[in-house]
Motif scaffolding. Structure first.
Motif, PDB file in Angstrom:
ATOM      1  N   SER A 188       0.844  -1.195   0.000  1.00 49.07           N
ATOM      2  CA  SER A 188       0.000   0.000   0.000  1.00 49.07           C
ATOM      3  C   SER A 188       0.877   1.242   0.000  1.00 49.07           C
ATOM      4  N   THR A 189       0.352   2.294  -0.557  1.00 51.06           N
ATOM      5  CA  THR A 189       1.077   3.556  -0.614  1.00 51.06           C
ATOM      6  C   THR A 189       0.616   4.431   0.537  1.00 51.06           C
ATOM      7  N   TRP A 190       1.564   4.888   1.329  1.00 58.20           N
ATOM      8  CA  TRP A 190       1.280   5.746   2.468  1.00 58.20           C
ATOM      9  C   TRP A 190       1.696   7.174   2.146  1.00 58.20           C
ATOM     10  N   GLY A 249       4.885  -5.005   2.965  1.00 54.95           N
ATOM     11  CA  GLY A 249       4.190  -6.035   3.728  1.00 54.95           C
ATOM     12  C   GLY A 249       4.048  -5.628   5.176  1.00 54.95           C
ATOM     13  N   GLU A 250       3.161  -6.279   5.876  1.00 54.71           N
ATOM     14  CA  GLU A 250       2.933  -5.933   7.277  1.00 54.71           C
ATOM     15  C   GLU A 250       4.172  -6.160   8.134  1.00 54.71           C
ATOM     16  N   GLU A 251       5.074  -7.036   7.688  1.00 57.10           N
ATOM     17  CA  GLU A 251       6.315  -7.276   8.432  1.00 57.10           C
ATOM     18  C   GLU A 251       7.251  -6.065   8.382  1.00 57.10           C
ATOM     19  N   ASP A 252       6.960  -5.104   7.497  1.00 54.55           N
ATOM     20  CA  ASP A 252       7.773  -3.888   7.398  1.00 54.55           C
ATOM     21  C   ASP A 252       7.336  -2.827   8.399  1.00 54.55           C
ATOM     22  N   LEU A 253       6.371  -3.155   9.221  1.00 59.08           N
ATOM     23  CA  LEU A 253       5.923  -2.293  10.307  1.00 59.08           C
ATOM     24  C   LEU A 253       6.231  -3.058  11.592  1.00 59.08           C
ATOM     25  N   ASP A 286      10.193   1.369   4.265  1.00 55.02           N
ATOM     26  CA  ASP A 286       9.527   1.492   2.969  1.00 55.02           C
ATOM     27  C   ASP A 286      10.168   0.549   1.961  1.00 55.02           C
ATOM     28  N   SER A 287       9.630   0.516   0.756  1.00 60.70           N
ATOM     29  CA  SER A 287      10.101  -0.425  -0.260  1.00 60.70           C
ATOM     30  C   SER A 287      11.511  -0.131  -0.737  1.00 60.70           C
ATOM     31  N   MET A 292      10.245   6.431  11.732  1.00 56.16           N
ATOM     32  CA  MET A 292       9.940   6.093  13.110  1.00 56.16           C
ATOM     33  C   MET A 292       8.645   6.782  13.546  1.00 56.16           C
ATOM     34  N   ILE A 293       7.864   6.054  14.334  1.00 62.80           N
ATOM     35  CA  ILE A 293       6.718   6.626  15.029  1.00 62.80           C
ATOM     36  C   ILE A 293       7.047   6.469  16.506  1.00 62.80           C
ATOM     37  N   ARG A 294       7.407   7.589  17.154  1.00 65.59           N
ATOM     38  CA  ARG A 294       7.854   7.522  18.552  1.00 65.59           C
ATOM     39  C   ARG A 294       6.763   7.047  19.504  1.00 65.59           C
ATOM     40  N   ASP A 295       5.550   7.544  19.317  1.00 63.15           N
ATOM     41  CA  ASP A 295       4.452   7.152  20.196  1.00 63.15           C
ATOM     42  C   ASP A 295       3.145   7.194  19.417  1.00 63.15           C
ATOM     43  N   PRO A 296       2.653   6.053  18.968  1.00 61.61           N
ATOM     44  CA  PRO A 296       1.413   6.033  18.183  1.00 61.61           C
ATOM     45  C   PRO A 296       0.235   6.710  18.887  1.00 61.61           C
ATOM     46  N   LEU A 297       0.207   6.668  20.215  1.00 57.09           N
ATOM     47  CA  LEU A 297      -0.893   7.286  20.950  1.00 57.09           C
ATOM     48  C   LEU A 297      -0.859   8.813  20.881  1.00 57.09           C
ATOM     49  N   SER A 298       0.280   9.373  20.517  1.00 57.08           N
ATOM     50  CA  SER A 298       0.374  10.832  20.415  1.00 57.08           C
ATOM     51  C   SER A 298      -0.071  11.342  19.032  1.00 57.08           C
ATOM     52  N   LEU A 299      -0.321  10.424  18.101  1.00 59.45           N
ATOM     53  CA  LEU A 299      -0.812  10.825  16.783  1.00 59.45           C
ATOM     54  C   LEU A 299      -2.262  11.285  16.885  1.00 59.45           C
ATOM     55  N   ASP A 300      -2.701  12.071  15.895  1.00 56.96           N
ATOM     56  CA  ASP A 300      -4.105  12.496  15.888  1.00 56.96           C
ATOM     57  C   ASP A 300      -5.006  11.275  15.661  1.00 56.96           C
TER      58      ASP A 300
END
Length: 157
Positions: A98-100, A115-119, A131-132, A138-146
């Motif tokens: 998928s394209t993000w 693939g999901e293994e890339d997360l 990415d491909s 990096m996502i430091r804290d997913p809970l801090s995202l909107d």
């Protein structure tokens, strides 16, 4: 291997790092490498000589004189490229690939998640996204995202 006591770190005329160790030996060019770039970015820095062997070890950047610390921080920042994802704008599909489209600390960009293994979850609060092309985000804290970003991300976790 030498520790940081009495090291002299500077740039040579070509702009590359050089280090003089307490025994008087000069090593150039040297490359600064973090041992644990995510967990302890300001500690455990290895200075590696042109042969690939460690010539000095810096336990903590805070223990260096300010000008040498600034020089190493600048060198490490140039060497490492790991944008921080601040917002997920869009995801082309909830199936991979998928394209993000994301907003990062370095601007908006688009990449393909193969693939999901890339997360990958590094710890309870940090995610690493590959990415491909092999670029790591990096996502430091997913809970801090909107809320919208968290909803998109949850589909892949």
């Amino acid at each position: 291997m030498n520790t940081m006591h009495n090291l002299r770190i500077e740039r040579n005329p070509l702009g590359r790092l050089k280090v003089q160790t307490p025994d008087g030996a000069v090593h150039e060019p040297v490359t600064a490498v973090r041992a644990f770039p995510i967990q302890t970015p300001a500690a455990n820095i290895s200075l590696v000589g042109p042969s690939g062997h460690e010539v000095a070890w810096i336990a903590d950047l805070a223990g260096l004189p300010p000008e040498q610390r600034a020089l190493l921080e600048q060198e490490l920042h140039q060497r490492e490229f790991m944008p921080l994802i601040q917002r997920l704008v869009a995801v082309s599909s909830f199936a991979t690939p998928s394209t993000w489209t994301v907003d990062t600390d370095r601007g908006r960009c688009q990449f393909v998640l193969k693939g999901e293994e890339d997360l990958r979850r590094l710890n309870p609060t940090t995610l690493l996204v590959h990415d491909s092309h092999g670029v790591q985000f990096m996502i430091r804290d997913p809970l801090s995202l909107d809320k919208a970003s968290r909803k998109l991300l949850d589909r892949f976790l």
